[in-house]
Write a protein that holds these residues in place. Sequence first.
Motif, PDB file in Angstrom:
ATOM      1  N   PHE A   9       0.816  -1.211   0.000  1.00  0.00           N
ATOM      2  CA  PHE A   9       0.000   0.000   0.000  1.00  0.00           C
ATOM      3  C   PHE A   9       0.855   1.269   0.000  1.00  0.00           C
ATOM      4  N   PHE A  10       2.014   1.230   0.646  1.00  0.00           N
ATOM      5  CA  PHE A  10       2.933   2.367   0.641  1.00  0.00           C
ATOM      6  C   PHE A  10       3.403   2.647  -0.783  1.00  0.00           C
ATOM      7  N   ASP A  11       3.836   1.610  -1.477  1.00  0.00           N
ATOM      8  CA  ASP A  11       4.296   1.762  -2.859  1.00  0.00           C
ATOM      9  C   ASP A  11       3.162   2.238  -3.767  1.00  0.00           C
ATOM     10  N   MET A  12       1.972   1.683  -3.560  1.00  0.00           N
ATOM     11  CA  MET A  12       0.821   2.072  -4.369  1.00  0.00           C
ATOM     12  C   MET A  12       0.504   3.557  -4.158  1.00  0.00           C
ATOM     13  N   ALA A  13       0.544   4.009  -2.914  1.00  0.00           N
ATOM     14  CA  ALA A  13       0.265   5.412  -2.618  1.00  0.00           C
ATOM     15  C   ALA A  13       1.296   6.320  -3.286  1.00  0.00           C
ATOM     16  N   LYS A  14       2.567   5.966  -3.171  1.00  0.00           N
ATOM     17  CA  LYS A  14       3.619   6.772  -3.815  1.00  0.00           C
ATOM     18  C   LYS A  14       3.429   6.799  -5.329  1.00  0.00           C
ATOM     19  N   ASP A  15       3.113   5.645  -5.913  1.00  0.00           N
ATOM     20  CA  ASP A  15       2.900   5.560  -7.364  1.00  0.00           C
ATOM     21  C   ASP A  15       1.712   6.412  -7.813  1.00  0.00           C
ATOM     22  N   ASN A  16       0.725   6.575  -6.933  1.00  0.00           N
ATOM     23  CA  ASN A  16      -0.468   7.362  -7.251  1.00  0.00           C
ATOM     24  C   ASN A  16      -0.287   8.851  -6.945  1.00  0.00           C
ATOM     25  N   GLY A  17       0.902   9.241  -6.499  1.00  0.00           N
ATOM     26  CA  GLY A  17       1.177  10.652  -6.275  1.00  0.00           C
ATOM     27  C   GLY A  17       0.754  11.201  -4.925  1.00  0.00           C
ATOM     28  N   VAL A  18       0.534  10.325  -3.969  1.00  0.00           N
ATOM     29  CA  VAL A  18       0.184  10.773  -2.622  1.00  0.00           C
ATOM     30  C   VAL A  18       1.396  11.475  -2.007  1.00  0.00           C
ATOM     31  N   LYS A  19       1.178  12.646  -1.441  1.00  0.00           N
ATOM     32  CA  LYS A  19       2.248  13.389  -0.768  1.00  0.00           C
ATOM     33  C   LYS A  19       2.366  12.874   0.660  1.00  0.00           C
ATOM     34  N   MET A  20       3.590  12.651   1.106  1.00  0.00           N
ATOM     35  CA  MET A  20       3.808  12.107   2.444  1.00  0.00           C
ATOM     36  C   MET A  20       4.697  13.025   3.263  1.00  0.00           C
ATOM     37  N   TYR A  21       4.298  13.176   4.521  1.00  0.00           N
ATOM     38  CA  TYR A  21       5.017  14.022   5.467  1.00  0.00           C
ATOM     39  C   TYR A  21       5.262  13.235   6.744  1.00  0.00           C
ATOM     40  N   VAL A  22       6.349  13.559   7.439  1.00  0.00           N
ATOM     41  CA  VAL A  22       6.612  12.952   8.740  1.00  0.00           C
ATOM     42  C   VAL A  22       6.960  14.064   9.721  1.00  0.00           C
ATOM     43  N   CYS A  23       6.396  13.969  10.903  1.00  0.00           N
ATOM     44  CA  CYS A  23       6.642  14.944  11.965  1.00  0.00           C
ATOM     45  C   CYS A  23       8.029  14.703  12.561  1.00  0.00           C
ATOM     46  N   VAL A  24       8.885  15.706  12.469  1.00  0.00           N
ATOM     47  CA  VAL A  24      10.261  15.565  12.951  1.00  0.00           C
ATOM     48  C   VAL A  24      10.311  15.347  14.467  1.00  0.00           C
TER      49      VAL A  24
END
Length: 125
Positions: free
Chosen positions: A71-86
């Motif tokens: 699902f992570f790869d699928m989301a990235k392939d679909n252009g989902v923007k991802m952020y992580v709280c530092v």
Amino acid sequence: MSEEQKKKVLIVVTHGPEDLDRTYAPLFMASIAASMEYDAQVFYMIKGPLLLSKKWQEEERKKGGNPFIHFFDMAKDNGVKMYVCVQSLKDMCHMNENEVVDGVEIVGGSTLIDLLFDADRALFF
């Protein structure tokens, strides 16, 4: 549809590898939203940053069969923007910024507030 016209969906992931079953749906929903031409964003906080560890993802990829990785790869392939709280990354997950997989933007906690006010809808997992 232009970027300005797209509806925005923010999905917040608070669980990590310790509760893996709770991590599939957020990415699946983000992928669906992106495929429906929504601006889909995923924000990882609390224990969520552990899912973004290069080492953990490499190990899971070698083992195979982890739905989160799919699902992570699928989301990235679909252009989902991802952020992580530092702050979660460092203080709760004891990780360094260089340990995060590529394609994830490292941001401060205040970014979550900005993303929430900018989103048309938000989901928390």
